[in-house]
Design a protein around this motif. Structure first.
Motif, PDB file in Angstrom:
ATOM      1  N   MET A  34       1.762  -6.395  -9.613  1.00 45.97           N
ATOM      2  CA  MET A  34       0.395  -5.938  -9.873  1.00 45.97           C
ATOM      3  C   MET A  34       0.231  -4.471  -9.463  1.00 45.97           C
ATOM      4  O   MET A  34      -0.388  -3.685 -10.182  1.00 45.97           O
ATOM      5  N   ALA A  35       0.766  -4.109  -8.318  1.00 43.74           N
ATOM      6  CA  ALA A  35       0.655  -2.732  -7.836  1.00 43.74           C
ATOM      7  C   ALA A  35       1.408  -1.766  -8.754  1.00 43.74           C
ATOM      8  O   ALA A  35       0.909  -0.688  -9.074  1.00 43.74           O
ATOM      9  N   GLN A  36       2.580  -2.171  -9.185  1.00 43.75           N
ATOM     10  CA  GLN A  36       3.337  -1.328 -10.112  1.00 43.75           C
ATOM     11  C   GLN A  36       2.555  -1.143 -11.409  1.00 43.75           C
ATOM     12  O   GLN A  36       2.572  -0.066 -11.994  1.00 43.75           O
ATOM     13  N   GLY A  37       1.857  -2.177 -11.845  1.00 37.15           N
ATOM     14  CA  GLY A  37       1.014  -2.077 -13.034  1.00 37.15           C
ATOM     15  C   GLY A  37      -0.139  -1.106 -12.860  1.00 37.15           C
ATOM     16  O   GLY A  37      -0.707  -0.624 -13.841  1.00 37.15           O
ATOM     17  N   ARG A  38      -0.487  -0.837 -11.621  1.00 37.14           N
ATOM     18  CA  ARG A  38      -1.549   0.142 -11.312  1.00 37.14           C
ATOM     19  C   ARG A  38      -0.949   1.473 -10.884  1.00 37.14           C
ATOM     20  O   ARG A  38      -1.593   2.279 -10.223  1.00 37.14           O
ATOM     21  N   GLU A  39       0.298   1.669 -11.244  1.00 39.06           N
ATOM     22  CA  GLU A  39       1.026   2.925 -11.053  1.00 39.06           C
ATOM     23  C   GLU A  39       1.317   3.280  -9.598  1.00 39.06           C
ATOM     24  O   GLU A  39       1.391   4.453  -9.240  1.00 39.06           O
ATOM     25  N   TRP A  40       1.500   2.270  -8.778  1.00 42.03           N
ATOM     26  CA  TRP A  40       1.975   2.503  -7.420  1.00 42.03           C
ATOM     27  C   TRP A  40       3.488   2.381  -7.397  1.00 42.03           C
ATOM     28  O   TRP A  40       4.056   1.509  -8.047  1.00 42.03           O
ATOM     29  N   GLU A  41       4.134   3.218  -6.631  1.00 43.06           N
ATOM     30  CA  GLU A  41       5.547   3.050  -6.299  1.00 43.06           C
ATOM     31  C   GLU A  41       5.546   2.178  -5.052  1.00 43.06           C
ATOM     32  O   GLU A  41       4.924   2.534  -4.046  1.00 43.06           O
ATOM     33  N   GLY A  64       3.924   8.842  -7.994  1.00 38.50           N
ATOM     34  CA  GLY A  64       4.093   9.508  -6.724  1.00 38.50           C
ATOM     35  C   GLY A  64       3.264   8.884  -5.616  1.00 38.50           C
ATOM     36  O   GLY A  64       3.418   9.227  -4.460  1.00 38.50           O
ATOM     37  N   ARG A  65       2.365   7.954  -5.959  1.00 40.83           N
ATOM     38  CA  ARG A  65       1.596   7.247  -4.937  1.00 40.83           C
ATOM     39  C   ARG A  65       2.472   6.115  -4.411  1.00 40.83           C
ATOM     40  O   ARG A  65       2.906   5.264  -5.168  1.00 40.83           O
ATOM     41  N   VAL A  66       2.709   6.130  -3.100  1.00 44.28           N
ATOM     42  CA  VAL A  66       3.601   5.138  -2.494  1.00 44.28           C
ATOM     43  C   VAL A  66       2.775   4.112  -1.714  1.00 44.28           C
ATOM     44  O   VAL A  66       1.969   4.470  -0.859  1.00 44.28           O
ATOM     45  N   LEU A  67       3.008   2.849  -2.043  1.00 43.28           N
ATOM     46  CA  LEU A  67       2.347   1.736  -1.377  1.00 43.28           C
ATOM     47  C   LEU A  67       3.383   0.931  -0.611  1.00 43.28           C
ATOM     48  O   LEU A  67       4.376   0.498  -1.184  1.00 43.28           O
ATOM     49  N   TYR A  68       3.153   0.753   0.682  1.00 43.95           N
ATOM     50  CA  TYR A  68       3.963  -0.174   1.449  1.00 43.95           C
ATOM     51  C   TYR A  68       3.261  -1.527   1.392  1.00 43.95           C
ATOM     52  O   TYR A  68       2.066  -1.624   1.690  1.00 43.95           O
ATOM     53  N   LEU A 122      12.968   5.079   2.880  1.00 46.45           N
ATOM     54  CA  LEU A 122      11.704   4.872   2.182  1.00 46.45           C
ATOM     55  C   LEU A 122      10.856   6.136   2.252  1.00 46.45           C
ATOM     56  O   LEU A 122      10.799   6.798   3.295  1.00 46.45           O
ATOM     57  N   PRO A 123      10.170   6.454   1.164  1.00 42.29           N
ATOM     58  CA  PRO A 123       9.233   7.578   1.221  1.00 42.29           C
ATOM     59  C   PRO A 123       8.032   7.192   2.079  1.00 42.29           C
ATOM     60  O   PRO A 123       7.739   6.003   2.252  1.00 42.29           O
ATOM     61  N   PRO A 124       7.308   8.168   2.638  1.00 38.89           N
ATOM     62  CA  PRO A 124       6.145   7.818   3.455  1.00 38.89           C
ATOM     63  C   PRO A 124       5.035   7.195   2.608  1.00 38.89           C
ATOM     64  O   PRO A 124       4.872   7.534   1.436  1.00 38.89           O
ATOM     65  N   PRO A 125       4.261   6.288   3.203  1.00 43.51           N
ATOM     66  CA  PRO A 125       3.222   5.594   2.429  1.00 43.51           C
ATOM     67  C   PRO A 125       1.941   6.407   2.269  1.00 43.51           C
ATOM     68  O   PRO A 125       1.541   7.134   3.170  1.00 43.51           O
ATOM     69  N   ASP A 126       1.317   6.230   1.122  1.00 43.96           N
ATOM     70  CA  ASP A 126      -0.034   6.756   0.899  1.00 43.96           C
ATOM     71  C   ASP A 126      -1.061   5.674   1.226  1.00 43.96           C
ATOM     72  O   ASP A 126      -2.237   5.979   1.438  1.00 43.96           O
ATOM     73  N   ALA A 127      -0.638   4.424   1.227  1.00 43.95           N
ATOM     74  CA  ALA A 127      -1.495   3.282   1.553  1.00 43.95           C
ATOM     75  C   ALA A 127      -0.590   2.118   1.930  1.00 43.95           C
ATOM     76  O   ALA A 127       0.593   2.099   1.590  1.00 43.95           O
ATOM     77  N   ILE A 128      -1.179   1.142   2.631  1.00 44.35           N
ATOM     78  CA  ILE A 128      -0.437  -0.041   3.077  1.00 44.35           C
ATOM     79  C   ILE A 128      -1.286  -1.274   2.830  1.00 44.35           C
ATOM     80  O   ILE A 128      -2.486  -1.268   3.087  1.00 44.35           O
TER      81      ILE A 128
END
Length: 177
Positions: free
Chosen positions: A25-32, A3-7, A71-77
């Motif tokens: 790498m980000a997906q491996g750290r459980e970022w969408e 559920g954590r969204v990274l742009y 796109l879902p809103p970002p939690d981080a960019i």
């Protein structure tokens, strides 16, 4: 997904060709992960492969008025590679591209943002570039820039140093926030 969204925003520079490294790498750290590019950045990426990898369209232009956002809103960019052009326009609040509009807005929304510039020695020496990095940092943006992050290269030689581009440092920076 967590559920954590990274742009991830890729600008028009040679490392953008390998932005799938950061996505994976980000997906491996459980970022969408959702990928956006500047208009010039789009020239460097394989949009079809990246859309398969992320499950989202690669966006580089504003949506049509009245249409829903895909796109879902970002939690981080993360902005990597970030060009001198993007850093400077962002520091001046120029919103002439989707990527810049999102970055300018992110400061106001207090969305965590990490930027990793990719530039050559001559561009980096311009006083305005250094000033713009300082402004972004003062507004809470983590700008990973300096010889301890990534060595500057001579103009026209950047493609020779792509293997040194430290994608993982951007994610490490988010982890420590």
């Amino acid at each position: 997904m967590s559920g954590r969204v990274l742009y991830v925003i890729a600008c028009g520079a040679p490392p953008a060709r390998e932005v799938s490294t950061l996505v994976t790498m980000a997906q491996g750290r459980e970022w969408e992960v959702c990928l956006l590019t500047t208009p010039m950045g789009r020239r460097f990426v394989d949009t079809v492969a990246l859309e398969r990898l992320t499950g989202y369209p690669v966006r580089s232009e504003y949506k049509e008025p009245g249409t829903p956002d895909v796109l879902p809103p970002p939690d981080a960019i993360i902005v990597a590679p970030a060009t001198v052009n993007t850093i400077s326009k962002w520091a001046l609040a120029v919103c002439d591209t989707l990527a810049l509009g999102i970055l300018v807005e992110a400061i106001g929304k207090r969305v965590p943002v990490v930027a990793m510039p990719f530039t050559n020695r001559a561009h980096a020496a311009h006083p305005a570039f250094q000033e713009h990095i300082g402004k972004l940092r003062s507004w809470g943006v983590d700008v990973l820039f300096g010889p301890e992050v990534y060595p500057l290269h001579e103009p026209g030689t950047g493609s020779r140093y792509l293997h040194l581009f430290p994608w993982g440092r951007t994610l490490d920076c988010l982890t420590h926030q």
